[in-house]
Scaffold this active site. Structure first.
Site, mmCIF file in Angstrom:
data_model
loop_
_atom_site.group_PDB
_atom_site.id
_atom_site.type_symbol
_atom_site.label_atom_id
_atom_site.label_comp_id
_atom_site.label_asym_id
_atom_site.label_seq_id
_atom_site.Cartn_x
_atom_site.Cartn_y
_atom_site.Cartn_z
ATOM 1 N N GLU A 22 59.348 34.699 42.348
ATOM 2 C CA GLU A 22 60.116 35.488 43.314
ATOM 3 C C GLU A 22 61.301 34.737 43.928
ATOM 4 O O GLU A 22 62.356 35.332 44.145
ATOM 5 C CB GLU A 22 59.184 35.975 44.441
ATOM 6 C CG GLU A 22 58.168 37.011 44.025
ATOM 7 C CD GLU A 22 58.788 38.395 43.855
ATOM 8 O OE1 GLU A 22 60.010 38.523 44.032
ATOM 9 O OE2 GLU A 22 58.047 39.333 43.531
ATOM 10 N N SER B 299 47.270 55.448 7.340
ATOM 11 C CA SER B 299 48.226 56.085 6.440
ATOM 12 C C SER B 299 49.258 56.956 7.147
ATOM 13 O O SER B 299 50.212 57.417 6.513
ATOM 14 C CB SER B 299 47.478 56.946 5.413
ATOM 15 O OG SER B 299 46.706 56.133 4.555
#
Length: 808
Positions: free
Chosen positions: A127, A414
């Site tokens: 921060e 697939s």
């Protein structure tokens, strides 16, 4: 203050004292000069050079007394009013979620010496790394934000820890939600004065006890108990790093967004290494530490939140668009794309079908459903799991619960193959191109030989690409991937909307076409929407900070309109932006194949769940050992992706895409499309249907059976068929005729001549199956003509009737 906490503060002060000297040498300025210059630049921006003194006076005269901070934090209750943000469905009539300001949640105050040193160092590292050195503001951060703003980016903060304390306490709520330079200047002035009056330890204690850590946890002690069931003093390095980043974007917490939260935790740990708080080895160990979370979602009211996965998804977007302050206290009214009727029906259908599978002891625990409008990109349905509120776990994973599978990575099986095939069609291959579905071992440089098998453990011989894709045969898909190149397929997937899959060369091999990477159901639905929309992607621009070269430029739409508390429109989605991703011809060819029920019937049956009462395209997917199964399908009006499986990746019992996901997809699509006109795709110019030979897909001859196939102009076959070939044989003995065979015994017969790669497959066929693939005789007719015993010399090789080439 405890010894551990004191050591952290002492080390940090000492370290930055040295670094501060380095700043003066590198910049040629003292920190106070940089500070003054920063304030001056921002003031000039707002007021102009001539009005600097007046501007400073204007901003400072009505500022609150910094001593109010102590009064604010010593009050037992804070009566300041915050108006909640409300999120509605697309009608504006159904409230999905009310974002309660964190001050309405848990608040547990603890002194600094009862907070883990890891929390302190992690917070400062991510921060405000100059916290112990600066005078209440971070000059470099402010200048960086200022430059970014001048470049046209959204107004950035660059706020120090001290500024954030002031913003959350001394700045009035109505100003706090404004994103402006004026508010920033007020914060700067107050931050300098607060830093002059109070110790760094006191400011840090205020900060850690006033942050919002998501899920209504207000302050580090509440966060520690909500997420980990422990006190703030007992947080480990891994836990502290996970919590430290949350105040920036509270919705990116480990429950609502586990992938993003983990990524941000790693950034915190890396920052701690750079700042000297921990060693690289400690960071690595923390990154690989498994964290155990509490059932946070129980803290919310089931009656209050509808479609919770979608509500959290929208909340995260709002924070990205407006920042957490405006979202959590600005009283916004948010109108989303969600269709609550379709959402409820999708949840009902998915739960009922999974219950049926569970009754059959199939070891299935979860499903997700996501549906979009392909022509606008609007998300209509997002069922992230079967029950957001379920906290039951297995192997450390929620069986259902708050984890949103729709936005999480899973292997697609697939269902990934369409990206491979559309890449091939873009390179000039056609739906009629022949590919062999026979035992094949593929080789790639640097990889072990790869011998894929089909889902049914059978081989089906020569197939046209239309059949191979529609029937989802694996060997042909791997062959096509080898033809077109793995990297090219990845580029296609990224361009169509897939946000995962690394670009590292060689990372994936040929198995990628069978689902060897990980994708998100939401991304898959959005990408298939490009097919449904004729090759065009529709949506909203990807935020600048998330744009990546080669990836999609648009995102799905979740928010239609945002109003402030006074009804002023802050954002409105009026019409989608569009990007042409595929040519209309490529998209139509894919739609034609994926909606061809006749082509897929041989593998799935003529009346599978993939067949709707109207034309629809669909593709299933099943991963190894039945760990994931998918069905993704669409019409021009709607695209839906369904996943069924287990969050812990446990194996299901013989549940494939056609039996797991497809029934959910079928029933939902039928419900969602009822009452809508039947629409299909119009064939664009630049395409034609031609007759070709059935097996080879080449130009027809008089010997082959013919079928009609669709071609993009310029890709139609030029060569004639070479699979069906005529041979002259002795009809009595079936041998190849020679010049000595009596003419009345000679008969022309047509045989199928396949490439040599098919020989092993042909030899494995049963006699009954072999009759479907008549092979030419290999022996010549020796019943007529001179016998070898009658001559002293004879040519035995090449034999009569053999085909020869070159020098003999």
């Amino acid at each position: 203050m405890s010894i551990a906490t004191t050591d952290v503060l002492r080390r940090r002060r000492g370290r930055h004292k040295g670094q501060g000297t380095g700043w003066k040498i590198a910049l040629g300025l003292g920190s106070s000069t940089v500070l003054a210059a920063t304030i001056l630049v921002l003031t000039l921006l707002v007021a102009g050079v001539a009005g600097v003194a007046g501007a400073y006076a204007a901003y400072s005269k009505d500022l609150p007394d910094p001593s109010q901070l102590e009064a604010h934090f010593t009050q037992t209750t804070n009566t300041e009013f915050f108006e909640t943000t409300r999120i509605y469905d697309r009608t504006g009539q159904i409230l999905l979620d009310e974002i309660i300001d964190p001050r309405g949640g848990d608040r547990l105050w603890v002194p600094l010496d009862q907070i883990s040193p890891y929390v302190i160092s992690a917070t400062i590292a991510i921060e405000d790394r100059t916290f112990f050195q600066n005078q209440g503001i971070d000059p470099r951060g402010l200048l960086r934000a200022f430059i970014a703003n001048l470049q046209g980016q959204a107004i950035q903060g660059g706020s120090s820890i001290t500024q954030q304390v002031i913003k959350n306490t001394l700045i009035p709520a109505e100003e706090r939600t404004q994103i402006s330079y004026e508010r920033k200047i007020k914060e700067l002035i107050l931050a300098i004065e607060v830093t002059r009056r109070y110790s760094k330890a006191q400011i840090l204690e205020w900060y850690l006890n006033t942050n919002h850590y998501g899920n209504l946890a207000y302050g580090i002690e509440a966060a520690a108990q909500v997420y980990f069931g422990k006190h703030a003093a007992d947080l480990t390095l891994a836990e502290a790093a996970m919590l430290a980043h949350i105040p920036q974007f509270p919705s990116m917490n480990p429950l609502d967004a586990p992938e993003q939260a983990t990524e941000r935790q790693h950034l915190v740990l890396d920052a701690m290494v750079r700042e000297g708080y921990i060693t690289p080895d400690q960071a690595v160990l923390a990154k690989y530490t498994t964290l155990n979370y509490q059932g946070v979602q129980q803290r919310f009211s089931q009656e209050r939140i509808k479609a919770p996965h979608f509500a959290v998804y929208v909340r995260r977007q709002l924070e990205e668009m407006f920042g957490p302050d405006l979202v959590y206290g600005g009283g916004l009214r948010v109108y989303t794309t969600l269709d609550m009727d379709l959402q409820n029906k999708a949840e009902e259908i998915a739960r009922n079908h999974v219950k049926e599978l569970q009754d059959q002891n199939k070891n299935v625990t979860n499903a997700c459903v996501v549906a979009l409008k392909p022509d606008t990109g609007e998300i209509l349905v997002m069922v992230g799991s079967l029950d957001y509120w379920n906290t039951q776990q297995r192997n450390g994973f929620l069986l259902q619960g708050a984890y949103n599978v729709c936005t999480g990575p899973r292997q697609p099986g697939s269902s990934f193959k369409p990206f491979t095939y559309v890449t091939a069609f873009a390179q000039g291959y056609t739906a009629a191109t022949m590919v062999l579905d026979v035992p094949t071992t593929f080789t790639q440089e640097g990889r072990a030989p790869y011998s894929p098998v089909n889902y049914d453990n059978k081989f089906h011989g020569p197939q046209r690409l239309r059949q191979a894709l529609a029937r989802s045969y694996n060997i042909p898909a791997v062959q096509v991937m080898q033809w077109v190149g793995v990297d090219n397929v990845i580029r296609t997937a990224h361009k169509m909307g897939i946000t995962t899959l690394t670009e590292e060369p060689g990372y994936y091999g040929l198995p990628l076409t069978l689902g060897g990477g990980e994708v998100k159901p939401l991304d898959m639905a959005y990408a298939f929407g490009v097919f449904a929309n004729g090759g065009v992607m529709a949506g909203v621009p990807v935020p600048r900070e998330r744009q990546k070269l080669g990836y999609r430029e648009l995102d799905p739409v979740a928010i239609l309109r945002v109003e402030d508390r006074n009804g002023n429109v802050l954002y409105e989605y009026k019409q989608p932006e569009r990007r042409t991703v595929l040519t209309p011809q490529l998209a139509y060819l894919m739609n034609d194949i994926l909606s061809d029920n006749n082509a897929r019937a041989a593998a799935f049956g003529a009346n599978s769940p993939l067949k709707l009462s109207r034309p629809a395209a669909a593709k299933t997917g099943t991963t190894n050992e039945f760990r994931d199964n998918w069905t993704i399908g669409y019409t021009p009006q709607l695209v839906t992706a369904v996943w069924v499986g287990n969050n812990d990746n446990a194996k299901m019992e013989n549940v494939s895409g056609i039996s797991g996901a497809a029934p959910i997809w079928h029933d939902f699509m039928e419900y969602a499309l009822q009452g809508l006109p039947v629409q299909t795709w119009q064939q664009p110019d630049g395409m034609q249907r031609l007759e070709v030979c059935d097996i080879s897909g080449l130009r027809p001859t008089k010997y082959c059976p013919k079928i009609s196939e669709l071609f993009i102009n310029g890709t139609e076959p030029k060569a004639s068929d070479n699979i069906y070939q005529p041979f002259l044989v002795n009809k009595q003995n079936g041998k190849l005729a020679t010049i000595y065979t009596p003419p009345e015994l000679v008969e022309e017969r047509v045989y199928i001549v396949l490439p040599p790669e098919a020989n092993e497959w042909l030899a494995s066929l049963s006699p009954e199956e072999r009759l479907k693939w008549p092979q030419p005789p290999t022996q010549t007719d020796d019943d007529y003509g001179p016998k070898l015993s009658d001559a002293n010399t004879a040519i035995i090789s090449p034999a009569p009737g053999s085909f020869v080439r070159g020098l003999v």
